[in-house]
Design a protein around this motif. Structure first.
Motif, PDB file in Angstrom:
ATOM      1  N   GLY A 174      10.408  54.962  20.570  1.00  0.00           N
ATOM      2  CA  GLY A 174       9.548  54.707  19.408  1.00  0.00           C
ATOM      3  C   GLY A 174       8.651  55.876  19.019  1.00  0.00           C
ATOM      4  O   GLY A 174       8.105  55.904  17.917  1.00  0.00           O
ATOM      5  N   ASP A 175       8.498  56.877  19.904  1.00  0.00           N
ATOM      6  CA  ASP A 175       7.689  58.054  19.540  1.00  0.00           C
ATOM      7  C   ASP A 175       8.440  58.872  18.487  1.00  0.00           C
ATOM      8  O   ASP A 175       9.672  59.023  18.573  1.00  0.00           O
ATOM      9  N   GLU A 176       7.690  59.423  17.549  1.00  0.00           N
ATOM     10  CA  GLU A 176       8.329  60.234  16.501  1.00  0.00           C
ATOM     11  C   GLU A 176       8.129  61.731  16.773  1.00  0.00           C
ATOM     12  O   GLU A 176       7.084  62.148  17.268  1.00  0.00           O
ATOM     13  N   VAL A 177       9.143  62.511  16.407  1.00  0.00           N
ATOM     14  CA  VAL A 177       9.066  63.973  16.509  1.00  0.00           C
ATOM     15  C   VAL A 177       9.492  64.545  15.154  1.00  0.00           C
ATOM     16  O   VAL A 177      10.587  64.236  14.669  1.00  0.00           O
ATOM     17  N   ILE A 178       8.608  65.352  14.559  1.00  0.00           N
ATOM     18  CA  ILE A 178       8.931  65.933  13.239  1.00  0.00           C
ATOM     19  C   ILE A 178       9.697  67.233  13.444  1.00  0.00           C
ATOM     20  O   ILE A 178       9.265  68.114  14.205  1.00  0.00           O
ATOM     21  N   LEU A 179      10.825  67.346  12.760  1.00  0.00           N
ATOM     22  CA  LEU A 179      11.637  68.567  12.828  1.00  0.00           C
ATOM     23  C   LEU A 179      12.248  68.824  11.455  1.00  0.00           C
ATOM     24  O   LEU A 179      12.288  67.917  10.620  1.00  0.00           O
ATOM     25  N   PRO A 180      12.689  70.056  11.200  1.00  0.00           N
ATOM     26  CA  PRO A 180      13.275  70.303   9.877  1.00  0.00           C
ATOM     27  C   PRO A 180      14.592  69.562   9.713  1.00  0.00           C
ATOM     28  O   PRO A 180      15.365  69.458  10.675  1.00  0.00           O
ATOM     29  N   SER A 181      14.833  69.045   8.519  1.00  0.00           N
ATOM     30  CA  SER A 181      16.133  68.429   8.250  1.00  0.00           C
ATOM     31  C   SER A 181      17.211  69.510   8.282  1.00  0.00           C
ATOM     32  O   SER A 181      18.344  69.264   8.691  1.00  0.00           O
ATOM     33  N   TYR A 182      16.815  70.717   7.860  1.00  0.00           N
ATOM     34  CA  TYR A 182      17.759  71.837   7.819  1.00  0.00           C
ATOM     35  C   TYR A 182      17.783  72.505   9.195  1.00  0.00           C
ATOM     36  O   TYR A 182      17.080  73.494   9.449  1.00  0.00           O
TER      37      TYR A 182
END
Ligand code: PLP
Length: 385
Positions: free
Chosen positions: A72-80
């Motif tokens: 359930g933890d989120e990690v932000i990363l580039p879609s590209y």
């Protein structure tokens, strides 16, 4: 003339080192070649704990475990980016959140990260695209202010730096790749970096790396046997691969210099060409701290990118697009992402980015030829406008 997209070549030093490792009888990991590779890497990156792995993908997975990412933890990363970034998050039960990239560098855009912030976000994973630093000032501040873990995907960034600090060493964790598409390569291979500010995790990282055992303590003579003490993976690359890597690491400055020279040559075709401004939104530049990993052109329009690729291919020059944005991939569609990614420019990124041949093994006459055809191709595309 045919010019390949990449060229992988064994030098006599590499053949000699691999032959020595073959006759040493030690083919598994953690031997003398591994020690020499680590010593060389420590010269480039003295501060963090360095653990050699069999891929950057594996190093990213280990970083996510060490970061304590849970279901359930989120990690932000580039879609590209490459699928490995999102796979690493999923492997721990986390959720990738896809952000946009900046037009100039195609690296994670801090304003997109801000838009995606939520209480579930626990980490940010910027990618240093093409070995060029992401906007680290802003991203590091964001992580500090919000108590987030910073995992640098420096897969393409061996020898690159930001304000004099090696990429991969700025965050809590970093990952570097030695895949054969990279500047130095063991065919497959990688490196996990655990930051100097995360010394609290070094012992856990070493146990994780050694199949969950305290074998490293045993190898260093601190124990008379080793045992299973925690979660682990099998990560040590074979000595044969480390023998292949060592002579390249010893030459990494010269390798990166040659690649930057090629970036400079391509850039010199673009610069005076007024028409390229009508066709192209951004392209690689000889940036301070970069390692010349790749040269990309981001076309304004997918039709022109396709025409450009066909023109180059017809003249024997192998050019390639790059990542399919993850939010638009079959496996990535269900995850949270920045709505900006639905704009035409972001949606068509894969079709609009074209990479030119790049390898330190390319010969001057091959680069001369690519430059000549590049100019003709741009003029050809301009007539289509
Ligand atoms: C940005 C990025 N991250 C991770 C990887 C995975 O590297 P590896 O093949 O060493 O697992 C790649 C591979 O090209 C990559 O481009």
């Amino acid at each position: 003339m045919n010019v390949p997209f990449n060229r992988v070549e064994a030098t006599p030093h590499m053949v000699e080192a691999v032959t020595r490792s073959l006759s040493s009888g030690h083919w598994s990991g953690d031997g003398t070649f591994t020690a020499q590779v680590l010593e060389k890497l420590h010269q480039l990156m003295p501060e963090p704990l360095l653990l050699l792995t069999t891929s950057a993908s594996q190093a990213l997975e280990m970083a996510v475990v060490l970061a304590g990412i849970k279901a359930g933890d989120e990690v932000i990363l580039p879609s590209y980016t490459y699928a490995s970034c999102a796979n690493a998050v999923l492997s721990a039960g986390g959720l990738p959140v896809f952000a946009a990239v900046s037009q100039e560098t195609l690296c994670l855009a801090p304003e997109s990260v801000e838009r995606l912030m939520s209480p579930s976000v626990k980490a940010i994973m910027p990618v240093h695209y093409g070995g060029v630093p992401a906007e680290m000032d802003l991203l590091m501040t964001l992580c500090r202010e919000r108590g987030l873990t910073l995992i640098e995907d420096a897969a393409q960034a061996i020898g690159s730096s930001w304000k004099g600090r090696a990429l991969g060493t700025l965050g809590d964790f970093g990952a570097i790749s030695f895949h054969d598409t990279k500047n130095v390569t063991s065919g497959e291979g990688g490196l996990l970096l655990v930051g100097a500010d995360r010394k609290d995790l070094w012992e856990q990282a070493q146990i994780l790396h050694q199949k969950g055992t305290d074998r490293l303590q045993f190898l260093q003579g601190h124990r008379d046997r080793y045992e299973w003490v925690g979660q682990g993976v099998s990560a040590s690359p074979s000595e044969l691969l480390m023998a292949l890597l060592l002579p390249q690491l010893e030459a990494v400055e010269a390798i990166n210099q040659r690649r930057l020279e090629i970036v400079g040559r391509y850039e010199s075709v673009m610069k005076p060409l007024e028409i390229s401004r009508n066709l192209i939104l951004s392209h690689s530049k000889v940036s301070k701290g970069g390692n010349g990993h790749l040269f990309f052109l981001r076309f304004k329009d997918a039709g022109n990118a396709a025409a450009f690729m066909a023109f180059m291919a017809a003249r024997g020059i192998d050019v390639r697009t790059h990542y399919q944005p993850l939010h638009a991939s079959p496996q990535g569609r269900g995850f949270r992402h920045d709505p900006v990614l639905h704009s035409v420019g972001d949606r068509d990124l894969m079709k609009c980015v074209v990479r030119l041949p790049m390898s330190h093994h390319l010969k001057d006459e091959e680069i001369d030829y690519v430059c000549e055809v590049l100019k003709d191709a741009l003029i050809h595309c301009h007539t289509r406008l």
